[in-house]
Design a protein around this motif. Structure first.
Motif, PDB file in Angstrom:
ATOM      1  N   THR A 182       0.888  -1.156   0.000  1.00 42.46           N
ATOM      2  CA  THR A 182       0.000   0.000   0.000  1.00 42.46           C
ATOM      3  C   THR A 182       0.925   1.203   0.000  1.00 42.46           C
ATOM      4  O   THR A 182       1.919   1.227   0.722  1.00 42.46           O
ATOM      5  N   PHE A 183       0.612   2.163  -0.840  1.00 40.95           N
ATOM      6  CA  PHE A 183       1.574   3.252  -1.013  1.00 40.95           C
ATOM      7  C   PHE A 183       0.979   4.615  -0.667  1.00 40.95           C
ATOM      8  O   PHE A 183      -0.243   4.807  -0.698  1.00 40.95           O
ATOM      9  N   SER A 184       1.872   5.519  -0.315  1.00 41.88           N
ATOM     10  CA  SER A 184       1.495   6.906  -0.036  1.00 41.88           C
ATOM     11  C   SER A 184       2.649   7.787  -0.491  1.00 41.88           C
ATOM     12  O   SER A 184       3.740   7.286  -0.728  1.00 41.88           O
ATOM     13  N   PRO A 185       2.410   9.108  -0.603  1.00 45.60           N
ATOM     14  CA  PRO A 185       3.426   9.976  -1.216  1.00 45.60           C
ATOM     15  C   PRO A 185       4.776   9.959  -0.517  1.00 45.60           C
ATOM     16  O   PRO A 185       5.795  10.184  -1.150  1.00 45.60           O
ATOM     17  N   SER A 186       4.800   9.663   0.783  1.00 47.70           N
ATOM     18  CA  SER A 186       6.067   9.800   1.500  1.00 47.70           C
ATOM     19  C   SER A 186       7.010   8.615   1.333  1.00 47.70           C
ATOM     20  O   SER A 186       8.100   8.611   1.883  1.00 47.70           O
ATOM     21  N   LEU A 187       6.590   7.589   0.570  1.00 53.26           N
ATOM     22  CA  LEU A 187       7.455   6.408   0.448  1.00 53.26           C
ATOM     23  C   LEU A 187       8.613   6.600  -0.522  1.00 53.26           C
ATOM     24  O   LEU A 187       9.548   5.813  -0.537  1.00 53.26           O
ATOM     25  N   GLY A 188       8.516   7.652  -1.332  1.00 54.39           N
ATOM     26  CA  GLY A 188       9.515   7.861  -2.372  1.00 54.39           C
ATOM     27  C   GLY A 188      10.956   7.748  -1.901  1.00 54.39           C
ATOM     28  O   GLY A 188      11.734   6.972  -2.442  1.00 54.39           O
ATOM     29  N   PRO A 189      11.343   8.551  -0.902  1.00 53.12           N
ATOM     30  CA  PRO A 189      12.736   8.531  -0.460  1.00 53.12           C
ATOM     31  C   PRO A 189      13.228   7.135  -0.065  1.00 53.12           C
ATOM     32  O   PRO A 189      14.367   6.782  -0.369  1.00 53.12           O
ATOM     33  N   ASN A 190      12.383   6.350   0.592  1.00 56.23           N
ATOM     34  CA  ASN A 190      12.825   4.992   0.951  1.00 56.23           C
ATOM     35  C   ASN A 190      13.169   4.180  -0.283  1.00 56.23           C
ATOM     36  O   ASN A 190      14.143   3.432  -0.307  1.00 56.23           O
ATOM     37  N   PHE A 191      12.349   4.313  -1.334  1.00 54.76           N
ATOM     38  CA  PHE A 191      12.598   3.542  -2.554  1.00 54.76           C
ATOM     39  C   PHE A 191      13.892   3.979  -3.206  1.00 54.76           C
ATOM     40  O   PHE A 191      14.617   3.171  -3.777  1.00 54.76           O
ATOM     41  N   LEU A 192      14.181   5.281  -3.137  1.00 54.30           N
ATOM     42  CA  LEU A 192      15.465   5.742  -3.658  1.00 54.30           C
ATOM     43  C   LEU A 192      16.598   5.037  -2.926  1.00 54.30           C
ATOM     44  O   LEU A 192      17.552   4.556  -3.543  1.00 54.30           O
ATOM     45  N   LEU A 193      16.492   4.980  -1.609  1.00 52.74           N
ATOM     46  CA  LEU A 193      17.556   4.364  -0.827  1.00 52.74           C
ATOM     47  C   LEU A 193      17.713   2.890  -1.196  1.00 52.74           C
ATOM     48  O   LEU A 193      18.827   2.404  -1.355  1.00 52.74           O
ATOM     49  N   TYR A 194      16.595   2.163  -1.338  1.00 52.46           N
ATOM     50  CA  TYR A 194      16.713   0.738  -1.692  1.00 52.46           C
ATOM     51  C   TYR A 194      17.364   0.597  -3.070  1.00 52.46           C
ATOM     52  O   TYR A 194      18.234  -0.254  -3.270  1.00 52.46           O
ATOM     53  N   ALA A 195      16.912   1.421  -4.013  1.00 49.01           N
ATOM     54  CA  ALA A 195      17.472   1.350  -5.363  1.00 49.01           C
ATOM     55  C   ALA A 195      18.973   1.609  -5.310  1.00 49.01           C
ATOM     56  O   ALA A 195      19.777   0.875  -5.889  1.00 49.01           O
ATOM     57  N   PHE A 196      19.343   2.657  -4.599  1.00 44.60           N
ATOM     58  CA  PHE A 196      20.745   3.041  -4.491  1.00 44.60           C
ATOM     59  C   PHE A 196      21.558   1.930  -3.837  1.00 44.60           C
ATOM     60  O   PHE A 196      22.637   1.564  -4.303  1.00 44.60           O
ATOM     61  N   GLU A 197      21.026   1.386  -2.748  1.00 45.28           N
ATOM     62  CA  GLU A 197      21.759   0.336  -2.038  1.00 45.28           C
ATOM     63  C   GLU A 197      21.948  -0.881  -2.935  1.00 45.28           C
ATOM     64  O   GLU A 197      23.015  -1.487  -2.952  1.00 45.28           O
ATOM     65  N   ALA A 198      20.915  -1.228  -3.688  1.00 47.24           N
ATOM     66  CA  ALA A 198      21.031  -2.390  -4.570  1.00 47.24           C
ATOM     67  C   ALA A 198      22.112  -2.152  -5.622  1.00 47.24           C
ATOM     68  O   ALA A 198      22.899  -3.051  -5.918  1.00 47.24           O
ATOM     69  N   VAL A 199      22.155  -0.937  -6.173  1.00 48.29           N
ATOM     70  CA  VAL A 199      23.170  -0.626  -7.184  1.00 48.29           C
ATOM     71  C   VAL A 199      24.566  -0.722  -6.588  1.00 48.29           C
ATOM     72  O   VAL A 199      25.472  -1.295  -7.183  1.00 48.29           O
ATOM     73  N   VAL A 200      24.727  -0.172  -5.387  1.00 51.31           N
ATOM     74  CA  VAL A 200      26.062  -0.182  -4.770  1.00 51.31           C
ATOM     75  C   VAL A 200      26.479  -1.595  -4.386  1.00 51.31           C
ATOM     76  O   VAL A 200      27.617  -2.004  -4.605  1.00 51.31           O
ATOM     77  N   ILE A 201      25.538  -2.355  -3.830  1.00 48.93           N
ATOM     78  CA  ILE A 201      25.874  -3.728  -3.419  1.00 48.93           C
ATOM     79  C   ILE A 201      26.259  -4.549  -4.639  1.00 48.93           C
ATOM     80  O   ILE A 201      27.235  -5.292  -4.627  1.00 48.93           O
TER      81      ILE A 201
END
Lengths: 287, 234, 332
Positions: free
Chosen positions: A213-232
């Protein structure tokens, strides 16, 4: 805790994180820039998909091709009008501008959408599962996400390594100036790269909207997951990014199974560990 | 017959620092022009200005009688001007063959394609799938030249292509260049540190000193004394 | 012929001295604040000073150190929680604990920098954010620190309202002088010259003998200290702390916008930017988050069209230098 089940669930979740990450990896690979609003665009895609479903009654999976086209075009347009103006050796403008975009998107969504969290519905597919034997089962939808992530990785690898466009992407990423004297029009090329990135964001957004379930404030978390996956995973190949997403998913799943408060933290800690021990990423091509 | 390339009062700045103070030159069709001068004299800046890597006043550079000074690099490349840059600057992420193919990105018509380049530099054909930067210095220089040729240029600009190469390899490279210019009527501007070599491989020469043209003339006519005087600004 | 003997180096620009005098008057007025300002006004001034201090530190980090961080909230939170631990749990004087909390933040900055400094550019920026998130999640999971709900500054019960407000206010004045004055002094020193060189070019600075790695670490730790002090004072003023308030992302727009809109790499810029942010926030508090949207769009436009910020552009156009930090070459 059933270790095998946790790892399987983590792997499947990792498919979604890999989709988050591959969109980011495309832009970083070509333009060496991080789009801070990346996660917010994923959330935006989910809201757009929701709007389309509400207006047309289409099944969310059928919305994906439409979302790809719409978001791809939007990405091209955004790059050519706004983001191309932040190119250059100064690192601050792209970060500030994309951060500004992030704030604008989040708050516009906040102000214009009703506050309660939303979700995209799949009907019976949401709970369908494939039994694996030994009491284990894989959700049909999570499996679809992982398979899609693999397909996207294959497509991106082909585009980047076996097409003229991809060759131009790699050349421009190596040496923008010299690529331009070969005749590469970099402003247009960057538009194509962002268009591809946004196409992947569209897919990621629809899947995210189904899974969470999504809401507008989830954006930053998804950035972090995306970034972490790229770095890992490490830069250099989309297989690395796929692997990075899966590792992150597994780390979070294990953390969550140990203690619900530790789920996301476990992912962060694995990320930091990779940074300390092997900063170029686990599967980086040593260039 | 008017010149293929003409520069007139060409200036160049790096921020507040002025590198070129009004350069007048011309290159005719099929002509090989050498460009000599000490480090920092402005030779590379001159080439990068022509290549469109920096913006200049539109009329200060004319190609085929059209002003190109304000054009971007991609547009200049489309007109048939190719640069072998200082330091080669091959694309590390691309293989030898991909580097060559990038040279043909504009798809200009002409005699040069992968086959012709491999004929000119056979060793590259053996290494075509290797990462370009894994080759030796001389071989990388061949890739850089081949890449510029793949653009089927009318004007080829070479920036210090003999740097760091063994004398035998330098001979080989310039022999190939001779063939290119002679057989196909390609004009060339060749920046070369070695003054004697510069004289033998060119029809005419310019000497740059502190951003100005200090000497010009037919290569055969320029005496050593005149060149030394111009080179060192004495 | 020697060039060095025919130019002189000037360090004050026109008008600089006059404005410095005005600033001194303002500070003196502030010092008398508790005697004529209302409680509400004092609370606002303290909050403003904290925000300004954070902005000055971020400006130092980014504009001079070249370290674009979007994770400074880590030190706001560490400073805040350190204060509460020192005052509540260890029984130290809460006012004296403010600079101590800053030291704690600086101590955390040391190992943090080891993890971060291998990165650069966008990678570095997002990694700083992850670090802040890690601290937030760690603190939120420690029940001794009040977990997610947070904790109140019970140590303050020992003081009466008047004393508490006055000392908090004077601490804020001290912070204002320390950060703005400190940054100013720093930039006019030899270290400041090195920082300006670093900002313009890492490589060139290194070739001139500037120890780039050491200076970046120094700037990072100083910024952590200043940010930690500001965070501690902020929550001293608020009397309450929670993980989301301390480590939340709401700090980032503040820092970005105040410094970028004000003008990065100048001292006056963050002052102007914080004033703008504060005023807008107070004026539009009733209209939801529209002011954030406006601020976001403004930052986008300014970064694209006027990268030097409002103050930077004006200063370049009119030659203003209220806090002169460069050395101007003049013909004698």
């Amino acid at each position: 805790m059933n270790w095998l089940d946790t790892v399987i669930q983590g792997t499947l979740l990792g498919g979604l994180y890999a989709l988050f990450a591959m969109g980011l990896a495309v832009i970083y690979g070509v333009m060496k820039q991080i789009n801070i609003a990346h996660g917010d665009f994923i959330v935006l895609a989910a809201y757009v998909a929701l709007g389309i479903v509400a207006a047309t009654g289409l099944h969310p999976f059928l919305v994906i091709p439409l979302a790809i086209v719409v978001f791809g075009a939007f990405g091209y347009f955004l790059q050519r009008t706004v983001l191309n103006r932040t190119l250059g050796s100064d690192i601050l403008p792209p970060l500030v501008v994309t951060y500004g975009l992030s704030i604008v998107i989040e708050n516009v969504l906040q102000q214009t959408q009703s506050g309660d969290p939303k979700s995209l519905k799949l009907g019976s597919l949401e709970t369908a599962s494939l039994p694996l034997g030994g009491g284990l089962a894989i959700g049909a939808f999570p499996l679809i996400m992982l398979v899609t992530a693999i397909v996207v990785a294959i497509v991106l690898e082909i585009v980047f390594n076996r097409t003229r466009l991809g060759m131009a992407f790699r050349a421009v990423s190596d040496d923008r100036e010299i690529a331009s004297i070969m005749g590469v029009r970099d402003r247009r090329l960057f538009g194509y790269a962002t268009a591809i990135s946004f196409a992947v964001i569209a897919i990621a957004g629809v899947f995210m909207g189904i899974k969470f379930t999504f809401s507008p404030s989830l954006g930053p978390n998804f950035l972090l997951y995306a970034f972490e996956a790229v770095v890992i995973g490490g830069m250099g190949s989309f297989w690395g990014t796929l692997a990075g997403g899966i590792i992150l998913g597994i780390a979070q799943a294990i953390g969550f199974a140990l203690n619900p408060g530790w789920g996301i933290l476990a992912g962060h800690l694995v990320f930091l560990a990779v940074l300390l021990v092997r900063p170029t990423g686990i599967f980086a091509r040593s260039a | 017959m008017s010149a293929l390339l003409e520069t007139q009062a060409l200036v160049a700045f790096y921020g507040d620092f002025q590198a070129l103070f009004g350069i007048d030159t011309e290159v005719a069709e099929g002509e090989r022009v050498a460009l000599i001068g000490a480090n920092g004299a402005g030779k590379s800046t001159f080439l990068t200005s022509i290549a469109g890597m920096r913006r200049s006043a539109p009329e200060s550079i004319r190609f085929d009688c059209s002003p190109i000074g304000a054009l971007g690099a991609a547009d200049v490349a489309a007109l048939g001007i190719a640069l072998v840059p200082e330091g080669r600057r091959l694309f590390p992420s691309l293989s030898v063959e991909e580097n060559l193919t990038m040279g043909a990105f504009n798809r200009r018509k002409g005699p040069w394609d992968l086959g012709r380049v491999y004929e000119l530099f056979p060793v590259l054909s053996e290494k075509k799938n290797a990462p370009a930067t894994s080759l030796s210095g001389g071989q990388q220089q061949m890739v850089a030249i081949g890449r510029a040729l793949m653009a089927n240029p009318r004007l080829l600009m070479c920036d210090e292509i003999s740097l760091g190469l063994a004398p035998a390899v330098v001979k080989e490279v310039y022999a190939a260049l001779s063939v290119v210019c002679g057989e196909h009527g390609v004009s060339a501007i060749i920046v070369e540190q070695d003054i004697e070599l510069a004289r033998t491989i060119s029809d005419r020469a310019y000497c740059f000193t502190h951003g100005t043209v200090s000497l010009s003339g037919a290569s055969a006519d320029l005496s050593r004394e005149a060149i030394s005087a111009a080179y060192f600004g004495v | 012929m020697s060039v060095a003997s025919t130019v002189r180096v000037e360090r004050y620009a026109t008008g600089g001295r006059a404005l410095l005098a005005i600033a001194v008057v303002v500070v003196l007025a502030l010092i008398s604040g508790p005697f004529w300002l209302s409680s509400e006004a004092m609370r606002l001034v303290v909050e403003f000073v904290c925000l300004l201090a954070m902005a000055q530190m971020w400006n130092l980090l980014v504009g001079y150190g070249g370290l674009v961080s979007i994770g400074q909230q880590a030190y706001i939170g560490i400073g805040g929680y350190a204060l509460f631990v020192l005052a509540n749990q260890l029984g130290l004087n809460p006012f004296l604990s403010v600079p101590l909390a800053g030291l704690v933040a600086a101590l955390f900055a040391l190992p943090t920098s080891r993890v971060l400094f291998g990165l650069s550019g966008g990678y570095f920026a997002v990694a700083t954010w992850v670090v802040a998130e890690v601290y937030r999640l760690l603190v939120a999971n420690i029940s001794a620190l009040g977990s997610g709900a947070g904790v109140s500054l019970t140590a303050m019960l020992a003081f009466d309202k008047g004393t508490r407000e006055a000392i908090t206010f004077w601490l804020a004045v001290a912070l204002l002088l320390a950060t703005t004055g400190g940054v100013y002094a720093l930039l006019r020193s030899r270290l400041g010259l090195a920082l300006t060189a670093l900002r313009d070019s890492d490589v060139a600075a290194e070739s001139q003998g500037v120890d780039v790695a050491r200076i970046k670490l120094l700037v990072y730790v100083i910024a952590a200290f200043g940010t930690g002090c500001a965070g501690a004072l902020y929550f001293l003023n608020a009397l309450r702390i929670s993980p989301d308030a301390a480590f939340g992302m709401d700090w980032i727009p503040l820092l970005f916008f105040t410094v970028i809109i004000g003008g990065i790499g100048t001292i006056e810029g963050p002052i102007l930017g914080t004033l703008l942010y504060f005023t807008l926030r107070q004026l539009f508090a009733d209209y939801g988050t529209w002011y954030l949207i406006a601020l976001g769009l403004l930052a986008i436009v300014i970064m694209i069209r006027f990268p030097r910020g409002i103050y930077g552009e004006l200063a370049a156009r009119f030659g203003w230098r209220f806090f002169p930090v460069q050395r101007i070459l003049r013909d004698p």
